[in-house]
Structure formats: C-alpha cells, structure tokens
Design a protein around this motif. Structure first.
Motif, PDB file in Angstrom:
ATOM      1  N   THR A 175      43.594 -53.214 -11.639  1.00  0.00           N
ATOM      2  CA  THR A 175      44.512 -53.794 -12.187  1.00  0.00           C
ATOM      3  C   THR A 175      45.819 -53.227 -12.309  1.00  0.00           C
ATOM      4  O   THR A 175      46.756 -53.999 -11.837  1.00  0.00           O
ATOM      5  N   LEU A 176      45.693 -52.050 -12.535  1.00  0.00           N
ATOM      6  CA  LEU A 176      46.952 -51.177 -12.536  1.00  0.00           C
ATOM      7  C   LEU A 176      47.743 -51.084 -11.238  1.00  0.00           C
ATOM      8  O   LEU A 176      48.842 -51.334 -10.909  1.00  0.00           O
ATOM      9  N   LEU A 177      46.872 -50.881 -10.182  1.00  0.00           N
ATOM     10  CA  LEU A 177      47.707 -50.966  -9.088  1.00  0.00           C
ATOM     11  C   LEU A 177      47.806 -52.075  -8.254  1.00  0.00           C
ATOM     12  O   LEU A 177      49.145 -52.170  -7.582  1.00  0.00           O
ATOM     13  N   GLY A 178      47.380 -53.112  -8.640  1.00  0.00           N
ATOM     14  CA  GLY A 178      47.597 -54.524  -8.191  1.00  0.00           C
ATOM     15  C   GLY A 178      48.739 -55.259  -8.801  1.00  0.00           C
ATOM     16  O   GLY A 178      49.195 -56.104  -8.409  1.00  0.00           O
ATOM     17  N   SER A 179      49.342 -54.468 -10.096  1.00  0.00           N
ATOM     18  CA  SER A 179      50.185 -55.248 -10.840  1.00  0.00           C
ATOM     19  C   SER A 179      51.422 -54.542 -10.614  1.00  0.00           C
ATOM     20  O   SER A 179      52.400 -54.803 -11.381  1.00  0.00           O
ATOM     21  N   GLY A 180      51.324 -53.451  -9.665  1.00  0.00           N
ATOM     22  CA  GLY A 180      52.765 -52.610  -9.563  1.00  0.00           C
ATOM     23  C   GLY A 180      53.071 -51.688 -10.447  1.00  0.00           C
ATOM     24  O   GLY A 180      54.023 -51.400 -10.846  1.00  0.00           O
ATOM     25  N   MET A 181      52.009 -51.210 -11.337  1.00  0.00           N
ATOM     26  CA  MET A 181      52.529 -50.182 -12.357  1.00  0.00           C
ATOM     27  C   MET A 181      53.038 -48.856 -11.515  1.00  0.00           C
ATOM     28  O   MET A 181      52.633 -48.780 -10.365  1.00  0.00           O
ATOM     29  N   ARG A 182      53.862 -47.966 -12.321  1.00  0.00           N
ATOM     30  CA  ARG A 182      54.196 -46.991 -11.773  1.00  0.00           C
ATOM     31  C   ARG A 182      53.093 -46.043 -11.675  1.00  0.00           C
ATOM     32  O   ARG A 182      52.145 -45.942 -12.150  1.00  0.00           O
ATOM     33  N   ALA A 183      53.208 -45.004 -10.938  1.00  0.00           N
ATOM     34  CA  ALA A 183      52.292 -44.011 -10.677  1.00  0.00           C
ATOM     35  C   ALA A 183      52.430 -43.069 -11.790  1.00  0.00           C
ATOM     36  O   ALA A 183      53.183 -43.116 -12.755  1.00  0.00           O
ATOM     37  N   GLU A 184      51.101 -42.387 -12.184  1.00  0.00           N
ATOM     38  CA  GLU A 184      51.028 -41.736 -13.554  1.00  0.00           C
ATOM     39  C   GLU A 184      51.859 -40.684 -13.389  1.00  0.00           C
ATOM     40  O   GLU A 184      51.993 -40.096 -12.345  1.00  0.00           O
TER      41      GLU A 184
END
Length: 192
Positions: A175-184
């Motif tokens: 979900t995080l990768l697929g929604s364009g979240m910034r890298a940790e």
C-alpha cells in the motif's frame, strides 16, 4: 489609614488590562480598505495536494484492513490454547474478509512508475496488482488461521498467526509503495 502598595499595583494592573483589552479587540476588528473585516487569507493551493491526498487516502484504506485483522489475531492469541468457538471465529473472520474485499473494491491509487527511494539511479518497476496480490495472500493466511483456531490443535496456531502478521506487513508495504509514499527516513533503518 495607609493604602498598601499591593492594592495600588493590583488596581493599576486591572485598569491597564481593561483598557488594553478593549483597545486590542477594537484593533482586531478594524475594517480593512475594502470595508470588511481584516483577514489574512492565503489563496495559494497546497503544493502537491493531490499526491498527498492520495497518500492519505491509502493510509486510511490500510487502517480498514489492519483493524479487523489485528482483532482476529488478538482474539486467537489471547484465547485458551489459541482456540476460538466456531461462532466467534466466523464473526471475526467475516469482519476481516469483508475488510479485505472492501479494500480490493476501493479505487486503487495510481501507483508511481517507480517506487520512491533515496536513490533515483536504480528504478524498480512495481507490479500493477501488487496490493491486490498481497490482499489475496492475507485472505489465504486468515483462512489458515481460522482453521487452526478452530481445529483443537494449539501447535498450528503459532505458524498460522505468523503468516497473518507477515501478510499484514506485506499489505502495508504494498500500500505504501503503491501510493507514492516517500522512502523511509527513520534513523537506524538499513539502506535500501
């Protein structure tokens, strides 16, 4: 009779507060040049609002899956020998499966072409259906856990619960990768 200095100070402070309080209110409500009330309003749009809104919605959708799945896990792990009654297992299982179905039916966020990462030199293509695949895997792990929790065999519960936890982590990551979240950027995390 002599007036105490404390009374003089208190009286002066009270008078000053009344005068400044009234003046402050009058200045705050002073009309501006257009005849209305003076306001400071920014009319500029929030930068990257669409992307941030998409990310926020993805995190909200993630919560709809995590809550029932963790409720199921908690109930199984707290039960005697990890065993639930058929009714309780059905109730918790239906809630979890309903949340998974709801998450799959929700409009998927437009995944970025590459996942956000610290280095843009090594782009990695994400599968378009990564999130749905992980939701399917979570559904299968939930089925295994429900079977173990109603089998009467306590030794099957631990591995089944571990699979559900792993599937939840995978759904979260997808979900995080697929929604364009910034890298940790948490200190101490290994570099990706």
């Amino acid at each position: 009779m002599r007036v105490q200095p404390t009374r003089r100070i208190a009286t002066s402070a009270l008078c000053a507060a009344l005068v400044l309080g009234a003046a402050g209110t009058a200045l705050a409500n002073a009309p501006d040049s257009e005849g209305g009330v003076a306001r400071t309003v920014s009319r500029a749009p929030v930068p990257k609002a669409d992307a941030l809104l998409r990310q926020s919605e993805a995190l909200g959708d993630l919560g709809t899956v995590l809550a029932p799945a963790t409720n199921l896990l908690n109930a199984v792990l707290k039960a005697d020998n990890g065993q639930l009654s058929k009714e309780e297992a059905k109730k918790l299982g239906d809630a979890t499966k309903g949340a998974i179905a709801q998450a799959k039916d929700a409009a998927p966020a437009q995944p970025p072409a590459t996942p956000p990462s610290a280095s843009a030199t090594s782009p990695v293509q994400l599968p378009a259906d990564l999130r749905d695949d992980q939701l399917d895997a979570l559904g299968k792990a939930v089925d295994v856990l429900l079977g173990a929790a109603t089998s009467g065999k306590a030794d099957q519960v631990g591995p089944a619960a571990d699979k559900v936890v792993t599937a939840l982590v995978n759904v979260s990551a997808a979900t995080l990768l697929g929604s364009g979240m910034r890298a940790e950027n948490l200190p101490g995390l290994p570099a990706s």
